[in-house]
Design a protein around this motif. Structure first.
Motif, PDB file in Angstrom:
ATOM      1  N   ILE A 112      60.687 109.585  75.376  1.00 50.81           N
ATOM      2  CA  ILE A 112      60.232 110.769  74.636  1.00 50.81           C
ATOM      3  C   ILE A 112      60.689 110.715  73.179  1.00 50.81           C
ATOM      4  CG2 ILE A 112      60.375 113.296  74.481  1.00 50.81           C
ATOM      5  CD1 ILE A 112      60.797 113.315  77.528  1.00 50.81           C
ATOM      6  N   THR A 113      61.942 110.354  72.947  1.00 55.95           N
ATOM      7  CA  THR A 113      62.513 110.507  71.606  1.00 55.95           C
ATOM      8  C   THR A 113      62.120 109.394  70.631  1.00 55.95           C
ATOM      9  OG1 THR A 113      64.570 109.398  72.307  1.00 55.95           O
ATOM     10  CG2 THR A 113      64.480 111.806  72.503  1.00 55.95           C
ATOM     11  N   PHE A 114      62.044 108.133  71.078  1.00 53.59           N
ATOM     12  CA  PHE A 114      61.708 107.050  70.158  1.00 53.59           C
ATOM     13  C   PHE A 114      60.340 107.236  69.512  1.00 53.59           C
ATOM     14  CE2 PHE A 114      64.702 103.302  71.422  1.00 53.59           C
ATOM     15  CZ  PHE A 114      65.771 104.027  70.911  1.00 53.59           C
ATOM     16  N   PRO A 115      59.280 107.511  70.292  1.00 54.01           N
ATOM     17  CA  PRO A 115      57.975 107.743  69.652  1.00 54.01           C
ATOM     18  C   PRO A 115      57.996 108.937  68.699  1.00 54.01           C
ATOM     19  CG  PRO A 115      57.693 107.313  71.996  1.00 54.01           C
ATOM     20  CD  PRO A 115      59.165 107.495  71.761  1.00 54.01           C
ATOM     21  N   LEU A 116      58.749 109.979  69.054  1.00 51.53           N
ATOM     22  CA  LEU A 116      58.790 111.155  68.188  1.00 51.53           C
ATOM     23  C   LEU A 116      59.533 110.866  66.884  1.00 51.53           C
ATOM     24  CD1 LEU A 116      59.365 114.092  70.709  1.00 51.53           C
ATOM     25  CD2 LEU A 116      57.269 113.456  69.507  1.00 51.53           C
ATOM     26  N   VAL A 136      53.519 104.158  68.214  1.00 47.21           N
ATOM     27  CA  VAL A 136      54.050 104.922  69.342  1.00 47.21           C
ATOM     28  C   VAL A 136      53.964 104.094  70.622  1.00 47.21           C
ATOM     29  CG1 VAL A 136      53.606 106.909  70.833  1.00 47.21           C
ATOM     30  CG2 VAL A 136      53.630 107.194  68.347  1.00 47.21           C
ATOM     31  N   PHE A 137      52.844 103.399  70.824  1.00 44.83           N
ATOM     32  CA  PHE A 137      52.685 102.548  72.012  1.00 44.83           C
ATOM     33  C   PHE A 137      53.732 101.430  72.012  1.00 44.83           C
ATOM     34  CE2 PHE A 137      50.793  98.735  73.986  1.00 44.83           C
ATOM     35  CZ  PHE A 137      50.672  99.205  75.291  1.00 44.83           C
ATOM     36  N   ALA A 138      54.000 100.847  70.843  1.00 38.88           N
ATOM     37  CA  ALA A 138      55.012  99.795  70.750  1.00 38.88           C
ATOM     38  C   ALA A 138      56.386 100.339  71.136  1.00 38.88           C
ATOM     39  CB  ALA A 138      55.046  99.218  69.340  1.00 38.88           C
ATOM     40  N   ALA A 139      56.673 101.585  70.756  1.00 39.70           N
ATOM     41  CA  ALA A 139      57.947 102.203  71.149  1.00 39.70           C
ATOM     42  C   ALA A 139      58.014 102.363  72.658  1.00 39.70           C
ATOM     43  CB  ALA A 139      58.098 103.557  70.459  1.00 39.70           C
ATOM     44  N   TRP A 140      56.904 102.728  73.286  1.00 40.73           N
ATOM     45  CA  TRP A 140      56.875 102.834  74.752  1.00 40.73           C
ATOM     46  C   TRP A 140      57.078 101.468  75.404  1.00 40.73           C
ATOM     47  CZ3 TRP A 140      52.028 106.460  74.535  1.00 40.73           C
ATOM     48  CH2 TRP A 140      52.469 107.783  74.396  1.00 40.73           C
ATOM     49  N   VAL A 166      59.471  91.863  70.765  1.00 38.15           N
ATOM     50  CA  VAL A 166      58.162  91.719  70.106  1.00 38.15           C
ATOM     51  C   VAL A 166      57.637  93.086  69.688  1.00 38.15           C
ATOM     52  CG1 VAL A 166      55.745  91.058  70.443  1.00 38.15           C
ATOM     53  CG2 VAL A 166      57.580  89.567  71.268  1.00 38.15           C
ATOM     54  N   ALA A 167      57.770  94.080  70.567  1.00 36.04           N
ATOM     55  CA  ALA A 167      57.344  95.447  70.227  1.00 36.04           C
ATOM     56  C   ALA A 167      58.149  95.976  69.044  1.00 36.04           C
ATOM     57  CB  ALA A 167      57.506  96.355  71.439  1.00 36.04           C
ATOM     58  N   LEU A 168      59.445  95.666  68.999  1.00 35.26           N
ATOM     59  CA  LEU A 168      60.291  96.107  67.893  1.00 35.26           C
ATOM     60  C   LEU A 168      59.828  95.483  66.580  1.00 35.26           C
ATOM     61  CD1 LEU A 168      62.752  97.528  66.695  1.00 35.26           C
ATOM     62  CD2 LEU A 168      64.145  95.571  67.415  1.00 35.26           C
TER      63      LEU A 168
END
Length: 281
Positions: A112-116, A136-140, A166-168
């Motif tokens: 919840i918090t990283f995308p926000l 946001v998807f990469a954070a998920w 990779v997402a980071l």
């Protein structure tokens, strides 16, 4: 004769009331630290809630996002301080069938918090909605990969660690390369505030995989040390960052962000032309 059950309880008894479910688990001191972190984050939530009322209606979007982040973190830290929200997983580099507490409640918090946190920063730029959704998807992806990897007992966990890294890297690309090159409604205050905030957040994000590698990954540090490390990171990347972001953008005219929903616009306030062109009104 005094019955022991009738004696008054004193001190932190979370690990006695909710006994640890793994060989490697947090200590009472670890729980004490988590209660302290919970108290600080919950206090910051109350301050942010009060601070939001200093802004007129229609100008509280960043405060409301911050409140969601802080309330979610407060619930997660209350759970961890109570020694709840963990599951035992066999360790990779320890003895046979020796288990370690893996805190899935932390990953629910981060989901919840990283995308926000990314949303809080990227809404201040001219980045398109589709680019924001990809970040946001990469954070998920980063969060879910960390959760799955922590629940895997074999060396395959490092494959999920790689997916998360990779997402980071993509998040870094958006924060440090793509977004700064987009149009800002107010080039001065807003762009300067964004550059400071994005550099702050990008630096903090790299510290999480390092902690993961030392704790859930290689089991080099104890769960108590893990809690202290993650707790410091969550406080710096959460409450401290949110108040810092609101401070560096405090002088920016709110209509410059282009965040009006169309349902409420303060009487007499103009719609910024660049916000209208971006299609965010």
């Amino acid at each position: 004769m005094i019955v022991p059950e009738l004696l008054p309880r004193t001190g932190n008894e979370a690990t006695q009331i909710n006994p640890p479910n793994a060989v490697y688990h947090i200590s009472t001191h670890g729980s004490d630290w988590l209660w302290a972190a919970f108290s600080l984050i919950a206090f910051c939530f109350v301050c942010m809630f009060a601070l939001s009322f200093t802004r007129p209606r229609g100008r509280r979007a960043f405060h409301h996002i911050a409140m969601v982040i802080l309330l979610t973190s407060s619930i997660a830290y209350f759970s961890m301080a109570s020694d709840l929200g963990a599951t035992p997983i066999d360790t990779e580099f320890r003895g046979h069938h020796e288990t370690r507490q893996i805190w899935y409640v932390r990953y629910i918090q981060w989901f919840i918090t990283f995308p926000l946190l990314l949303l809080e920063v990227l809404l201040a730029t001219g980045v398109t909605l589709s680019d924001i959704m990809m970040a946001v998807f990469a954070a998920w992806v980063m969060d879910v990969s960390g959760l799955i990897g922590s629940l895997v007992a074999s060396t395959y966990k490092w494959g999920y660690f790689t997916f998360g890294c990779v997402a980071l890297f993509y998040i870094w690309y958006v924060l440090l390369w793509s977004a700064p090159r987009r149009t800002f409604a107010e080039e001065g205050e807003l762009k300067t505030g964004y550059l400071l905030s994005s550099a702050y957040l990008a630096f903090m994000l790299i510290t999480y995989p390092i902690c993961w590698a030392c704790s859930e990954g290689a089991n080099v540090i104890s769960p108590t040390s893990e809690m202290v490390w993650y707790g410091i990171l969550d406080i710096i990347a959460g409450p401290f960052f949110l108040f810092f972001f609101l401070f560096v953008t405090r002088k920016v005219e709110y209509h410059s962000f282009g965040l009006h929903s169309g349902k409420y616009v303060p009487h007499g306030e103009p719609v910024h032309p660049k916000a209208a062109e971006a299609g965010r009104v």
